[in-house]
Design a protein around this motif. Structure first.
Motif, PDB file in Angstrom:
ATOM      1  N   VAL A 229       0.849  -1.203   0.000  1.00 53.89           N
ATOM      2  CA  VAL A 229       0.000   0.000   0.000  1.00 53.89           C
ATOM      3  C   VAL A 229       0.885   1.253   0.000  1.00 53.89           C
ATOM      4  CG1 VAL A 229      -1.656   1.359   1.344  1.00 53.89           C
ATOM      5  CG2 VAL A 229      -1.929  -1.121   1.190  1.00 53.89           C
ATOM      6  N   ILE A 230       1.885   1.269   0.847  1.00 56.82           N
ATOM      7  CA  ILE A 230       2.742   2.470   0.961  1.00 56.82           C
ATOM      8  C   ILE A 230       3.477   2.718  -0.360  1.00 56.82           C
ATOM      9  CG2 ILE A 230       4.724   3.471   2.192  1.00 56.82           C
ATOM     10  CD1 ILE A 230       3.819   1.798   4.653  1.00 56.82           C
ATOM     11  N   ASP A 231       3.901   1.626  -1.003  1.00 59.94           N
ATOM     12  CA  ASP A 231       4.644   1.759  -2.266  1.00 59.94           C
ATOM     13  C   ASP A 231       3.798   2.378  -3.380  1.00 59.94           C
ATOM     14  OD1 ASP A 231       6.886   0.789  -1.112  1.00 59.94           O
ATOM     15  OD2 ASP A 231       6.707  -1.252  -1.912  1.00 59.94           O
ATOM     16  N   GLU A 232       2.491   2.348  -3.230  1.00 60.67           N
ATOM     17  CA  GLU A 232       1.601   2.951  -4.233  1.00 60.67           C
ATOM     18  C   GLU A 232       1.713   4.476  -4.250  1.00 60.67           C
ATOM     19  OE1 GLU A 232      -1.477   1.184  -5.893  1.00 60.67           O
ATOM     20  OE2 GLU A 232       0.169  -0.295  -5.806  1.00 60.67           O
ATOM     21  N   PHE A 233       2.163   5.046  -3.143  1.00 61.65           N
ATOM     22  CA  PHE A 233       2.263   6.512  -3.061  1.00 61.65           C
ATOM     23  C   PHE A 233       3.610   6.966  -3.620  1.00 61.65           C
ATOM     24  CE2 PHE A 233      -0.972   5.394  -0.068  1.00 61.65           C
ATOM     25  CZ  PHE A 233      -1.912   6.412  -0.190  1.00 61.65           C
ATOM     26  N   PRO A 234       3.621   8.126  -4.337  1.00 57.65           N
ATOM     27  CA  PRO A 234       4.890   8.586  -4.915  1.00 57.65           C
ATOM     28  C   PRO A 234       5.965   8.704  -3.841  1.00 57.65           C
ATOM     29  CG  PRO A 234       3.042   9.988  -5.612  1.00 57.65           C
ATOM     30  CD  PRO A 234       2.503   9.025  -4.606  1.00 57.65           C
ATOM     31  N   ALA A 235       7.091   8.081  -4.071  1.00 59.92           N
ATOM     32  CA  ALA A 235       8.231   8.043  -3.136  1.00 59.92           C
ATOM     33  C   ALA A 235       7.846   7.464  -1.777  1.00 59.92           C
ATOM     34  CB  ALA A 235       8.840   9.436  -2.960  1.00 59.92           C
ATOM     35  N   GLY A 236       6.765   6.685  -1.752  1.00 58.63           N
ATOM     36  CA  GLY A 236       6.308   6.055  -0.506  1.00 58.63           C
ATOM     37  C   GLY A 236       5.842   7.073   0.518  1.00 58.63           C
ATOM     38  N   ASP A 237       5.532   8.284   0.047  1.00 55.13           N
ATOM     39  CA  ASP A 237       5.186   9.365   0.966  1.00 55.13           C
ATOM     40  C   ASP A 237       3.668   9.375   1.188  1.00 55.13           C
ATOM     41  OD1 ASP A 237       5.487  11.481   2.582  1.00 55.13           O
ATOM     42  OD2 ASP A 237       5.927  12.953   0.998  1.00 55.13           O
ATOM     43  N   ILE A 238       3.237   8.691   2.209  1.00 51.48           N
ATOM     44  CA  ILE A 238       1.790   8.511   2.427  1.00 51.48           C
ATOM     45  C   ILE A 238       1.237   9.665   3.286  1.00 51.48           C
ATOM     46  CG2 ILE A 238       2.290   6.871   4.329  1.00 51.48           C
ATOM     47  CD1 ILE A 238      -0.342   5.429   3.591  1.00 51.48           C
TER      48      ILE A 238
END
Ligand code: KG4
Ligand code: ZN
Length: 361
Positions: A229-238
């Protein structure tokens, strides 16, 4: 009236240096806990750093305890100390301190299993907890279901085949950059989520072992799913709101898994026909209010009394060690002064090691 006997307890198996004095009348006269801050920069406990910090703090915590309780070493009846399981360097610091005090003062010594300390805490805080009780032991290194039959007598019904539940909280928190220990941080952020149902629909997480027979647990799939899930956000920035939703989904998923596994354990436990059926939850993760509420609800449905230690006695402390020592001391169960420390020390030695990688017994 004769004075209640007092036991001084020492705990140093992980990253809490703790000393407490407890009376046989269940009074906690001193309760010193120092949570080592030395590990914060590493995101986990560094064994060598922990041992050195225990060494640095132990003596003055013993002094502080005596001062807090307003007693001297002469007033003590026995010394109890965690002799395992745990990080052996730290355990040694506590054990050497305890042996030295006992030797110099001619006091009986009790080698306490840290897990038994957690297991018996409710008998310190509640004078009406009788054996046998069903015990869910959930901490950073352990996730087990046991029947506590008597002092020193436990039957394990199930355990984790991979991560402990506290470990799952800690690893998930680390992935989210929430610091360490992770459990309290996840609980706090999850509370910011306004709609748990929507959060679960948005971030569904796997529930390994759910619906299967038996009482074993598995949690390692959860952190992998969280990472995805976190990897889906750009640069893992959730963003914070999304992290809160993910934490809420994670916490509910853990609650589902625990509820399902404990339900199976209740069936096995009830076959013993206990006079006062009780579900006890203990260990650091038992401090989680949502998990407590869910387990309490389930226990109520099945006609079991639900008992959990007060929050400050769920995580590692020495009052639980002093009390476990007292339970043994009053039964004449004392140890020879040359007892050995134990990195591994299962509560139920007959249960054996379960298949997978990181089972810490
Ligand atoms: O029993 P404990 O203090 O140490 C061990 O013997 O392992 O348990 C520590 C574990 C950590 O993994 C921590 O994240 C977890 O208990 N914990 C919690 C909470 N408070 C501590 N997990 C979930 N919710 C909490 N409120
Ligand atoms: Zn513990």
């Amino acid at each position: 009236m004769t004075k209640p006997r007092l036991v001084l307890g020492i705990e140093s198996s992980c990253d809490e240096t703790a000393v407490a004095i407890v009376g046989e009348d269940r009074r906690i006269l001193a309760h010193q806990v120092l949570s080592q801050r030395e590990h914060l920069a590493y995101g986990g406990v560094v064994p060598e750093v922990a041992a050195r910090a225990h060494l640095q703090h132990m003596d003055h915590l013993v002094e502080d305890s005596l001062r807090e309780a307003n007693v001297t070493l002469d007033d003590l009846s026995a010394i109890a100390v965690t002799a395992g399981p745990g990080l052996i360097g730290g355990v040694l610091v506590g054990v050497m301190t305890a042996k030295a005090i006992a030797q110099v003062r001619g006091l009986p010594l009790i080698a306490v299993n840290h897990l038994e300390g957690h297991a018996l805490t409710v008998r310190l805080t509640d004078d009406n907890v009788s054996f046998p009780y069903l015990l869910l032991l959930v901490s950073g290194g352990h996730c087990q279901l046991l029947v506590a039959k008597d002092i020193g007598e436990y039957t394990r019904l199930g355990t984790t085949i991979d991560d402990a539940v506290g470990e799952a909280f800690d690893k998930t928190a680390k992935l989210l950059g929430l610091g360490w220990p992770g459990g309290p941080a996840i609980e706090k952020l999850a509370a910011e989520c306004p709609d748990i149902k929507a959060a679960r629909a948005k971030y569904p997480l796997p529930r390994p072992m759910m619906g299967k027979a038996g009482c074993d647990f598995s949690f390692s799939g959860l952190k992998t799913a969280v990472r995805r899930v976190i990897d889906e956000f750009p640069a893992g920035d959730i963003p914070r709101a999304e992290a809160a939703a993910l934490c809420a989904s994670f916490q509910e998923t853990v609650a589902d898994i625990l509820r399902d596994r404990v339900k199976n354990a209740v069936d096995e436990y009830m076959r013993l026909d206990p006079a006062a059926p009780s579900l006890v939850v203990a260990g650091g993760v038992a401090a989680n209010k949502r998990l407590r509420a869910v387990l309490e609800g389930m226990a109520g449905e099945r006609g079991l009394r639900f008992i959990a230690p007060p929050l400050k006695l769920c995580t590692d402390n020495a009052a639980m060690i002093a009390w476990a020592g007292m339970e043994r001391f009053v039964r004449g169960m004392v140890d020879a002064p040359d007892f050995a420390v134990r990195a591994r020390w299962p509560l139920d030695p007959a249960a054996g090691i379960v298949a997978a990688k990181s089972q810490k017994v």
